[in-house]
Motif scaffolding. Structure first.
Motif, PDB file in Angstrom:
ATOM      1  N   ASP A 302      42.109  54.404  40.738  1.00  0.00           N
ATOM      2  CA  ASP A 302      41.862  53.297  41.871  1.00  0.00           C
ATOM      3  C   ASP A 302      40.928  52.056  41.399  1.00  0.00           C
ATOM      4  O   ASP A 302      40.396  51.486  42.118  1.00  0.00           O
ATOM      5  N   GLU A 303      40.784  51.870  39.926  1.00  0.00           N
ATOM      6  CA  GLU A 303      40.180  50.581  39.517  1.00  0.00           C
ATOM      7  C   GLU A 303      41.399  49.550  39.349  1.00  0.00           C
ATOM      8  O   GLU A 303      42.390  49.651  39.508  1.00  0.00           O
ATOM      9  N   HIS A 304      40.921  48.566  38.484  1.00  0.00           N
ATOM     10  CA  HIS A 304      41.639  47.296  38.489  1.00  0.00           C
ATOM     11  C   HIS A 304      41.942  46.631  37.236  1.00  0.00           C
ATOM     12  O   HIS A 304      41.617  47.008  36.082  1.00  0.00           O
ATOM     13  N   LEU A 305      42.901  45.681  37.406  1.00  0.00           N
ATOM     14  CA  LEU A 305      43.301  44.847  36.086  1.00  0.00           C
ATOM     15  C   LEU A 305      42.686  43.561  36.126  1.00  0.00           C
ATOM     16  O   LEU A 305      42.598  42.861  37.102  1.00  0.00           O
ATOM     17  N   VAL A 323      40.112  39.074  38.740  1.00  0.00           N
ATOM     18  CA  VAL A 323      40.727  40.348  39.023  1.00  0.00           C
ATOM     19  C   VAL A 323      42.126  40.407  39.783  1.00  0.00           C
ATOM     20  O   VAL A 323      42.329  39.385  40.498  1.00  0.00           O
ATOM     21  N   ALA A 324      42.879  41.228  39.478  1.00  0.00           N
ATOM     22  CA  ALA A 324      44.324  41.290  40.234  1.00  0.00           C
ATOM     23  C   ALA A 324      44.465  41.811  41.428  1.00  0.00           C
ATOM     24  O   ALA A 324      44.055  42.864  41.894  1.00  0.00           O
ATOM     25  N   TRP A 331      45.593  36.299  41.046  1.00  0.00           N
ATOM     26  CA  TRP A 331      44.306  36.339  40.274  1.00  0.00           C
ATOM     27  C   TRP A 331      43.250  35.875  40.950  1.00  0.00           C
ATOM     28  O   TRP A 331      42.891  34.668  41.296  1.00  0.00           O
ATOM     29  N   LEU A 332      42.178  36.824  41.177  1.00  0.00           N
ATOM     30  CA  LEU A 332      40.954  36.548  42.326  1.00  0.00           C
ATOM     31  C   LEU A 332      39.748  36.085  41.249  1.00  0.00           C
ATOM     32  O   LEU A 332      39.304  37.084  40.586  1.00  0.00           O
ATOM     33  N   SER A 333      39.065  34.990  41.585  1.00  0.00           N
ATOM     34  CA  SER A 333      37.855  34.490  40.740  1.00  0.00           C
ATOM     35  C   SER A 333      36.650  35.484  41.059  1.00  0.00           C
ATOM     36  O   SER A 333      36.259  35.746  42.239  1.00  0.00           O
ATOM     37  N   LEU A 334      36.057  36.002  39.849  1.00  0.00           N
ATOM     38  CA  LEU A 334      34.895  36.750  39.935  1.00  0.00           C
ATOM     39  C   LEU A 334      33.599  35.805  39.845  1.00  0.00           C
ATOM     40  O   LEU A 334      32.576  36.384  39.134  1.00  0.00           O
TER      41      LEU A 334
END
Ligand code: FEO
Ligand code: CA
Ligand code: CA
Length: 561
Positions: A302-305, A323-324, A331-334
């Protein structure tokens, strides 16, 4: 990227159809001509090749490294082998990466090998099961032995009469361990330090366009534990499986990063901008303007790309981490500056990067089924991501995810995600982990069913028997089939597949043979069958006719031989 650049140029040379060529395949200036023992007119040889059907292996629980017809192996190095008069090869080898010393000679170079973790029973003669309170029986001498055998090795290897041999005492040979000082590539110190001690939990990795190695710190929490935060943002320390934190005051925040190693000097740095999580790998792509795109998956259920896009050429520090959201293809900006939701919880970008899993969840990133290795398909330009399994979500066999960046632009902020290959009895493989492409673009896959779940009657993994290496031909009669070409010794996992620059050798790690052993007098595996009867992780070189034929499939398809 050394290997990929050569490879891409090879494909360009082999004449991919114009419509199929993503921009990056044509933009590479390398003019390497593939070697070719099949000449025009050798019709009989050509026909044999066209009719090539790879003879797959049946699933096996035999305690040996079994190979398909047309493949051979020899062992290059195993745990404990001396690399210099002072240093020896570490435990549980994973990622391998070969860089030739001189590009004109693909048979002589530096091999980087990750040492992911260790088994105290073998390494430090510590057996926690013997004690009611094992912590009281740990000694610093045991912990020091354990800290020495993880990290990585640089070894010079050379092919002599077809066999790869370690050049012992070569000045390049060195170990990086859980105590090696490593700089942080970041302006703000972390837990008060800009240089930290050691790297460990090194699973897979990558290579940079400037020919350095990348090694990724995956299950870092096993060593010095971790810091977790509750809903009120109160921090608690969670102990590590090995309990090293009882002997050394090394903060968990110093681990869980991507580490870059200079092959020639051995100097290392940790790239904070890529975020802190259980990095399986780090796969780089160099854009035309030399900015860098870096893909990395967090191998935890349950973690991410993630993807980092640099804002300046050749940087793994200046840029934005994303992050996807694979559902909406975004693609979401961190970036703390531009994300109010991150500003509410974290005090600055450094804190976002250290606690990036929490930040990703706040943004609504998609939970994935343990992202493992990532490779860019040299034929289509698609990004392939192994999702090994997620037992909590009843996904026992995993799949390979295909990420198609919009317009094939690796710095795109949108993409389309779909399943490329699903594990299971129908396809014949389960729990995909490492991926590699050969000179024709055939896909090689290793599996990682856990030692404790393999070969269990009535379990979901019984039909697959031991972990294996598979190839998926992209052309010819077997196109698209998943064919088992190697079967690992008992309890082992085959990891770190990496082709030599001439494509003729597949470097491969045999990791954790005999991992389920509880009594050293009766190990569950004896591979590689040393006189002492103790199983040993080792790196092997796989060569043979089959690899060479697979390397020519594309040329045959294109009528170039
Ligand atoms: Fe160490 Fe995700 O395999
Ligand atoms: Ca792995
Ligand atoms: Ca794995």
């Amino acid at each position: 990227m050394y290997g990929r650049r050569k490879f891409i140029s090879f494909l360009g040379k082999a004449g991919l159809g114009a419509a199929a060529i993503p921009p990056f395949l044509t933009s590479c200036g390398n003019t390497t001509t593939p070697s070719d023992s099949f000449r025009q007119g050798d019709e009989e040889a050509l026909k044999r090749l066209k009719d090539l059907i790879v003879e797959g292996l049946q699933p096996s629980d035999q305690d040996d490294l079994l190979l398909s017809n047309g493949l051979d192996y020899h062992t290059i190095i195993r745990w404990g082998d001396p690399i210099t008069d002072e240093d020896s090869f570490g435990f549980n080898n994973d990622f391998t990466c070969f860089i030739p010393l001189d590009e004109s000679d693909p048979t002589d170079g530096l091999l980087w090998v990750n040492h992911e973790y260790m088994n105290p029973l073998f390494v430090s003669d510590f057996d926690a099961r013997k004690y009611d309170n094992p912590k009281e029986h740990r000694t610093i001498e045991q912990v020091d032995k354990e800290m020495y055998v993880v990290g990585g090795s640089i070894i010079r290897v050379r092919q002599e009469n077809g066999n790869w041999k370690v050049v012992k005492n070569d000045p390049h040979n060195r170990r990086l361990t859980a105590k090696t000082p490593i700089q942080l590539n970041w302006d703000t110190p972390i837990e008060g330090k800009s240089t930290v001690f050691g790297t460990h939990s090194n699973c897979s990795g990558g290579i940079t366009p400037w020919n350095t190695f990348l090694t990724c710190e995956e299950n870092y929490q096993s060593c010095f534990g971790d810091t977790v935060y509750d809903e009120n943002n109160i921090a608690t320390k969670v102990p590590g499986l090995y309990g090293w934190e009882n002997f050394y005051d090394y903060p968990p925040e110093h681990y869980g990063w991507v580490v870059e190693i200079d092959p020639k000097s051995g100097s290392a740095q940790k790239h904070i901008a890529l975020g802190r999580f259980a990095h399986e790998c780090c796969t780089l792509y160099e854009l035309e303007d030399k900015r860098i795109v870096a893909y990395s998956g967090d191998d935890k259920a349950d973690e991410h790309l993630y993807k980092f896009v640099s804002s300046t050429s050749g940087s793994l520090k200046e840029g934005t981490l994303y992050v996807a959201d694979t559902i909406n293809g975004k693609w979401l900006s961190l970036d703390w500056e531009s994300q109010p939701v991150l500003q509410e919880k974290f005090k600055d970008q450094t804190e976002v990067l250290i606690r990036v899993r929490e930040a990703a969840k706040l943004l609504g990133a998609t939970e994935l089924n343990r992202p493992e290795d990532i490779e860019i398909d040299p034929i289509t330009g698609n990004v392939l991501v192994s999702l090994t399994n997620n037992k909590g979500k009843n996904d026992h066999h995993g799949s390979i995810l295909k990420v198609e960046e919009t317009n094939g632009a690796f710095d795109s902020l949108t993409f389309n995600a779909s399943t490329y290959l699903a594990g299971g009895e129908e396809t014949g493989f389960s729990c995909p982990d490492n991926l590699a492409f050969d000179l024709s673009g055939n896909l090689w896959i290793t599996s990682d069913m856990s030692g404790s779940s393999m070969n269990k009657e009535d379990g979901p993994y019984m039909p697959f028997k031991n972990n294996s290496l598979f190839v998926v031909p992209r052309y010819g009669k077997d196109e698209g089939k998943v064919i088992r070409v190697a079967s690992a010794p008992r309890d082992a996992e085959l990891t770190g597949p990496w082709f030599s620059p001439d494509g003729k050798t597949l470097f491969l790690s045999v990791q954790h043979p005999g991992e389920q052993t509880t009594d050293l007098e009766n190990p569950t595996s004896k591979w590689p069958f040393d006189q002492d009867g103790i199983p040993k992780p080792a790196v092997v070189a796989i060569t043979g006719d089959l690899i060479e034929k697979m390397n020519k499939l594309r040329q045959i398809e294109m009528n170039e031989v």
